[in-house]
Design an enzyme around this catalytic site. Structure first.
Site, short mmCIF file in Angstrom:
data_model
loop_
_atom_site.label_atom_id
_atom_site.label_comp_id
_atom_site.label_asym_id
_atom_site.label_seq_id
_atom_site.Cartn_x
_atom_site.Cartn_y
_atom_site.Cartn_z
N ASP A 102 0.85 -1.19 0.00
CA ASP A 102 0.00 0.00 0.00
C ASP A 102 0.89 1.24 0.00
O ASP A 102 1.91 1.30 0.68
CB ASP A 102 -0.91 0.00 1.24
N ILE A 103 0.50 2.23 -0.81
CA ILE A 103 1.30 3.46 -0.95
C ILE A 103 1.30 4.28 0.35
O ILE A 103 2.22 5.08 0.57
CB ILE A 103 0.78 4.29 -2.15
N HIS A 122 -10.30 -5.17 -3.47
CA HIS A 122 -8.98 -5.41 -2.88
C HIS A 122 -9.12 -5.85 -1.43
O HIS A 122 -10.03 -5.42 -0.73
CB HIS A 122 -8.09 -4.17 -2.98
#
Ligand code: 5GP
Ligand code: ZN
Length: 115
Positions: free
Chosen positions: A30-31, A98
Site C-alpha cells: 500500500d502506498i 482489494h
C-alpha cells in the site's frame, strides 16, 4: 476499466512494490501504509467489490493469496487482519476489489462506527 488505478497497476502501467503475482492475482505494498505490514491483494480482472458477481473460485483464491502474503511478510504466526472495504459507509476509496493484509502491530480492539 480504463481509468481504474488498480487495473493500471495490475497491467504494469503504474509501478508498485510487488509482493506476489500469479495469473489471476497481484499483491503489492500500500502506498500509504497504516501498519508496518500493509499489502493489497487484488484480482487482475476488474470487480468493484465483493458482491459484484465475483466468481467464488477467484474469491477463494484471493483469500488464499492473502494468507500467502502474510507468510511472505512474516506475520502469519503473530497474526494479522484481513479487511475489504465496501462502498461509502465502508470507506472504500478505490473502486476495484482489494483485500488489505494488515499486521506487524496489535490491532485496536474496537471495530465500531467512526467517532
Ligand atoms: P480503500 O480505502 O479503497 O479500502 O483502500 C484503498 C487503498 O489503496 C488505500 O489504503 C490507499 O493508500 C491505496 N492506494 C491508493 N492509490 C494507490 C496507488 O497508486 N498505489 C498503491 N500502492 N496503493 C494505493
Ligand atoms: Zn479496476
Amino acid at each position: 476499466m480504463s481509468d481504474c488505478i488498480f487495473c493500471k497497476i495490475a497491467a504494469g502501467e503504474i509501478s508498485s512494490k510487488l509482493v506476489y503475482e500469479d495469473d489471476r492475482v497481484i499483491a503489492f505494498e500500500d502506498i500509504n501504509p497504516q501498519l508496518p505490514v500493509h499489502v493489497l491483494v487484488i484480482p487482475k480482472d476488474h470487480y468493484d467489490h465483493i458482491g459484484d458477481d465475483v466468481p467464488e473460485d477467484l474469491m477463494g483464491h484471493l483469500i488464499t493469496v492473502a494468507a500467502k502474503v502474510a507468510a511472505i511478510k512474516g506475520v502469519d504466526k503473530t497474526g494479522y487482519r484481513l479487511i475489504t472495504n465496501i462502498g461509502e459507509d465502508g470507506r472504500q476509496t478505490v473502486i476495484h476489489l482489494h483485500l488489505h493484509v494488515l499486521g506487524g502491530a496489535k490491532m485496536p480492539l474496537r471495530m465500531g462506527p467512526a467517532d
